[in-house]
Design a protein around this motif. Structure first.
Motif, short mmCIF file in Angstrom:
data_model
loop_
_atom_site.label_atom_id
_atom_site.label_comp_id
_atom_site.label_asym_id
_atom_site.label_seq_id
_atom_site.Cartn_x
_atom_site.Cartn_y
_atom_site.Cartn_z
N VAL A 211 0.87 -1.18 0.00
CA VAL A 211 0.00 0.00 0.00
C VAL A 211 0.90 1.23 0.00
O VAL A 211 1.59 1.51 0.99
N GLY A 214 1.33 5.28 2.31
CA GLY A 214 0.57 5.05 3.53
C GLY A 214 -0.92 4.91 3.29
O GLY A 214 -1.73 5.06 4.21
N GLY A 215 -1.30 4.62 2.05
CA GLY A 215 -2.72 4.50 1.70
C GLY A 215 -3.37 5.82 1.36
O GLY A 215 -4.55 5.85 0.98
N ARG A 284 -1.64 -5.65 5.23
CA ARG A 284 -1.14 -4.44 4.57
C ARG A 284 0.33 -4.19 4.92
O ARG A 284 0.72 -4.26 6.08
N PHE A 286 2.73 -1.01 4.36
CA PHE A 286 2.72 0.37 3.91
C PHE A 286 4.10 0.78 3.42
O PHE A 286 5.10 0.53 4.08
#
Length: 333
Positions: A211, A214-215, A284, A286
């Motif tokens: 991701v 950081g999304g 996830r 990141f």
């Protein structure tokens, strides 16, 4: 008269060819089946086309658009009056690893299709551009009248170059052309390098997903059926050679349109929808923003709706809920 569809074994090209056959068109499909992603997926798309209604009107030619002699030979003896040019070297990140592939396909290959259109005096050339041309633009949503002089990847630069070459040919030879800036297309038969496919594959297999930023990213995710409807709407409405300014600013018969869902969705929203459709939670990882990426995309489709009578009908929720079962079925999951 036939319609030439380049990239016919590709994601969007497969769906466009199927839609053209369904409405009774004669289609010449051209693709080089290159190994940017597994060619078997492309062969499977062609096999599915061979079973589609109207398949007897589909004629496939394996050829590289960067080889002008092969392109000319593909249509020799076949009357072609319209072209849908979808073939290209795709992928933002891969353009950093293998830049010459983009010059070959997206510049030389695009030029070869322009030359073919000029020689055949086709009634309309519709070609694929990309939302990537908006590059470092900060104002949202992206309008076709925005400046696009700050590409942040070579891929974006080559797609913008294709638009400029098309403008010159339309101006010089009064060729009707329409460029379509696609926004993050997804759906069945999609590309394995795209986020929806990558996330679905990893989540179902229990692997971590990467991701970026950081999304904190947003994309205008556009379902493939809506994209196909936009391509056909554009094909049926060639821009007039009346000297009036077209979307994108041209006074030649050359228009530019955004083909997007006109909603900018958080990346984390996409992940949550895939989790819900898969019945599994993502792991996830990141990571920072990747070189060549942009933080947000968002399509202004005002001109597209006004001129082409087109607007999207598929929400991200419904699109993901359709894609994940297709993915499961294809992979026997």
């Amino acid at each position: 008269m036939a319609i030439l569809v380049t990239g016919a074994a590709g994601f969007i090209g497969h769906h466009v060819a199927r839609a053209l056959l369904a409405r009774g068109e004669e289609v010449i499909g051209l693709d080089d089946l290159n190994p940017y992603y597994p060619p078997q997926l492309k062969r499977d798309r062609l096999a599915a086309l061979a079973q589609a209604p109207g398949a007897d009107r589909f004629h496939f030619v394996e050829a590289d658009i960067a080889d002008h002699e092969a392109v000319d030979a593909a249509v020799a003896g076949r009357p072609v009056d319209r072209i849908i040019h979808l073939a290209a070297q795709a992928g933002v990140r891969y353009s950093i690893e293998n830049p010459r592939a983009y010059a070959r396909s997206n510049l030389v290959g695009h030029l070869n299709l322009l030359e073919l259109a000029r020689r055949l005096e086709v009634g309309h050339l519709v070609y694929a551009s990309s939302s990537s041309v908006y590059g470092g633009n900060d104002a949202l949503p992206f309008s076709v009248d925005d400046a696009v002089a700050r590409p942040v990847s070579l891929y974006a630069a080559t797609k913008g170059g294709g638009e400029l070459m098309s403008e010159s040919y339309s101006h010089l030879y009064r060729l009707p052309m329409t460029g379509l800036r696609f926004f993050t297309v997804y759906g069945p038969w999609g590309r394995p390098d795209m986020a929806v496919w990558l996330f679905t594959d990893a989540i179902l297999a229990g692997r971590p997903i990467r991701v970026f930023n950081g999304g904190d990213m947003r994309r205008d995710f556009t379902y493939v059926d809506d994209v196909v409807a936009g391509v056909l709407a554009a094909l049926d409405r060639p821009p007039p050679d009346d000297g009036a300014p077209k979307p994108g600013g041209s006074r030649a018969p050359h228009s530019l349109y955004n083909i997007g869902n006109s909603r900018s969705e958080q990346l984390l929203t996409l992940i949550a929808l895939i989790e819900a459709a898969s019945g599994r939670e993502a792991v996830r990882v990141f990571e920072p923003m990747q070189p060549g990426d942009v933080k947000d995309t968002f399509a202004d489709i005002t001109a597209t709706t006004r001129d082409l009578g087109w607007s999207p009908t598929t929400s991200l929720e419904r699109g993901v809920a359709t894609f994940v079962p297709w993915f499961r079925a294809r992979h026997g999951l």
